[in-house]
Design an enzyme around this catalytic site. Structure first.
Site, PDB file in Angstrom:
ATOM      1  N   GLY A  51      12.451  12.829  -8.758  1.00  0.00           N
ATOM      2  CA  GLY A  51      13.826  12.973  -9.233  1.00  0.00           C
ATOM      3  C   GLY A  51      14.152  11.933 -10.282  1.00  0.00           C
ATOM      4  N   SER A  57      12.649  12.212 -13.280  1.00  0.00           N
ATOM      5  CA  SER A  57      12.326  12.929 -14.518  1.00  0.00           C
ATOM      6  C   SER A  57      11.002  12.526 -15.152  1.00  0.00           C
ATOM      7  CB  SER A  57      13.447  12.768 -15.543  1.00  0.00           C
ATOM      8  OG  SER A  57      14.604  13.348 -15.047  1.00  0.00           O
ATOM      9  N   SER A  58       9.970  12.517 -14.329  1.00  0.00           N
ATOM     10  CA  SER A  58       8.640  12.241 -14.880  1.00  0.00           C
ATOM     11  C   SER A  58       8.247  13.318 -15.884  1.00  0.00           C
ATOM     12  CB  SER A  58       7.606  12.150 -13.755  1.00  0.00           C
ATOM     13  OG  SER A  58       7.675  13.307 -12.933  1.00  0.00           O
ATOM     14  N   ASP A  98      17.927  15.354 -18.481  1.00  0.00           N
ATOM     15  CA  ASP A  98      16.759  14.488 -18.295  1.00  0.00           C
ATOM     16  C   ASP A  98      16.185  14.036 -19.635  1.00  0.00           C
ATOM     17  OD1 ASP A  98      17.345  15.405 -15.803  1.00  0.00           O
ATOM     18  OD2 ASP A  98      15.553  16.623 -15.562  1.00  0.00           O
TER      19      ASP A  98
HETATM   20  C1  GLA Z   1      17.719  18.133 -12.728  1.00  0.00           C
HETATM   21  C2  GLA Z   1      17.809  18.931 -14.023  1.00  0.00           C
HETATM   22  C3  GLA Z   1      18.979  18.445 -14.885  1.00  0.00           C
HETATM   23  C4  GLA Z   1      20.281  18.395 -14.093  1.00  0.00           C
HETATM   24  C5  GLA Z   1      20.075  17.721 -12.738  1.00  0.00           C
HETATM   25  C6  GLA Z   1      21.275  17.850 -11.842  1.00  0.00           C
HETATM   26  O1  GLA Z   1      17.422  16.807 -12.998  1.00  0.00           O
HETATM   27  O2  GLA Z   1      16.605  18.812 -14.756  1.00  0.00           O
HETATM   28  O3  GLA Z   1      19.107  19.246 -16.040  1.00  0.00           O
HETATM   29  O4  GLA Z   1      20.794  19.694 -13.946  1.00  0.00           O
HETATM   30  O5  GLA Z   1      18.957  18.229 -12.036  1.00  0.00           O
HETATM   31  O6  GLA Z   1      22.379  17.213 -12.379  1.00  0.00           O
END
Ligand code: GLA
Length: 384
Positions: A121, A123-124, A169
């Site tokens: 969570g 964003s790798s 992300d």
């Molecule tokens: C993930 C998605 C994002 C966003 C979040 C929730 O990280 O990649 O675009 O929607 O969830 O806020």
């Protein structure tokens, strides 16, 4: 010589010509608001993915991941669809998205090294997409506005990987500012302002260790739920085009026209947009207690309305409420597993992380990873 350059030179027998780095991100407040054209408060973290490459003749690309030693190669003419369990999908997807924009790149030898935890969570995948994109940009002189690089990464997720995610992300990985949160508007797709965290506080990530693979989660279903609620609300409120335009009062007035599920999903998104703005005002007035309360409220709304939490995430937030030093905490990112973020008094942070890990281990018999995060700058690339 940096480690990645050294290892690249050892592996391929020549030096790379470019090195890029793109950070992971934390979503601080504003859950599932990005694809509703709403607001998000986020930051880039110190953990990042580095990418080095050297162009070569022909059509074959070779990639190495120095984290686990894995090596994958692919032909530039055979990348139209993603392959199962292949981390280079995020790189091939960038090449495919660039092609859609009329941009071709040549073959290369490349390598990555990353400190962003995988499938947590943080964003790798966005960090990899942006690191690859920025390296390509330097070598093949690609002239795209910065926000378009975020769209390229989002395109990889939406079209190549099948996740209908928003821009958060990739956008945070590009536009992050050291020691600052960024307030982003996903209607205009720009950073509205940088908002400093007051001195004496830090952000910690506690990973629930429940892998969150959003493609296999209910992420896309939630997006559809939001679209269903939006369709009804914009009919009632001319002038509104997305949930971002709806206030809590308007939503309550229209409650009878929505199914209970649509109402709940909309309540989360509308509430999150409002909380982001309240949170920014609180930080600007040095009211850290209010900011912390908003983080807890956001998590509660994930439980009650968006149903994107898990028992493990909930337990971490329950522990957060009982331990000294915590100002606020919530799940961060898509949900359905992954990480929680905790806003902590800096001098209590180490002891807090120890205690929350112990508490979690006692209940779930799993050691959760805890990281006290530096807030870092966005992505960069330079020729070597
Ligand atoms: C993930 C998605 C994002 C966003 C979040 C929730 O990280 O990649 O675009 O929607 O969830 O806020």
């Amino acid at each position: 010589m940096s480690k990645i350059v050294e290892k690249f030179t050892e592996l391929y027998g020549r030096k790379p010509v470019v090195r890029s780095a793109a950070p992971g991100r934390l979503e601080i407040l504003g859950n599932h608001t990005d694809y509703n054209q709403g607001f998000v408060l986020s930051c880039a973290v110190g953990q990042h993915t580095e990418f080095v490459l050297a162009p070569c003749e022909g059509r074959r690309c070779r990639m190495a991941d120095f984290r686990d030693g894995s090596r994958v190669s692919f032909e530039l003419d055979d990348i139209d669809t993603a392959k199962p369990r292949d981390w280079t999908n995020y790189i091939k997807g960038v090449i495919v998205e660039l092609r859609k924009r009329g941009i071709e790149i040549g073959a290369f030898d490349g390598a990555i090294l990353s400190s962003v935890p995988l499938s947590a969570g943080m964003s790798s995948s966005a960090a990899l997409e942006i690191a690859a994109g920025f390296a390509f940009r330097e070598v093949w002189n690609i002239d795209l506005p910065l926000a378009d690089w975020a769209r390229v990464g989002q395109g990889v997720e939406n079209h190549y990987m099948g996740l209908k995610s928003g821009l958060l992300d990739q956008f945070s990985s590009i536009f992050g500012k050291r020691d600052s949160l960024i307030l982003s508007d996903f209607r205009t797709v720009e950073v509205v302002k940088n908002v400093a965290l007051p001195h004496g506080y830090v952000l910690a990530v506690i990973n629930s260790m429940v892998k969150h693979n959003l493609v296999d989660s209910e992420y896309n279903t939630r997006r559809l739920d939001c679209e269903a609620a939006t369709a009804k609300l914009v009919r009632r409120y001319p002038g509104a085009t997305t949930l971002r335009d709806i206030s809590t009062a308007q939503l309550e007035a229209a409650k009878e026209e929505l199914t209970l599920m649509e109402y709940r999903r909309a309540k989360h998104v509308v509430g999150e947009c409002e909380r982001v703005m309240q949170g920014v005002a609180a930080l600007e007035h040095h009211d850290i207690a209010t900011f912390g309360r908003l983080l807890f409220e956001s998590h509660q709304s994930s439980i009650d309305n968006f149903e994107n939490s898990t028992p493990e995430l909930d337990y971490l937030i329950e522990l957060a409420q009982s331990l000294p030093g915590c100002i606020g905490a919530r799940l961060s990112g898509g949900g359905f597993g992954g990480i929680t973020i905790h806003l902590l008094k800096a001098d209590a942070a180490e002891a807090y992380c120890r205690r929350i890990r112990e508490g979690f281990r006692l209940k779930f018999n799993v050691n959760p990873e805890a990281i006290i995060c530096d807030i870092g700058d966005g992505a960069s690339a330079h020729r070597l």
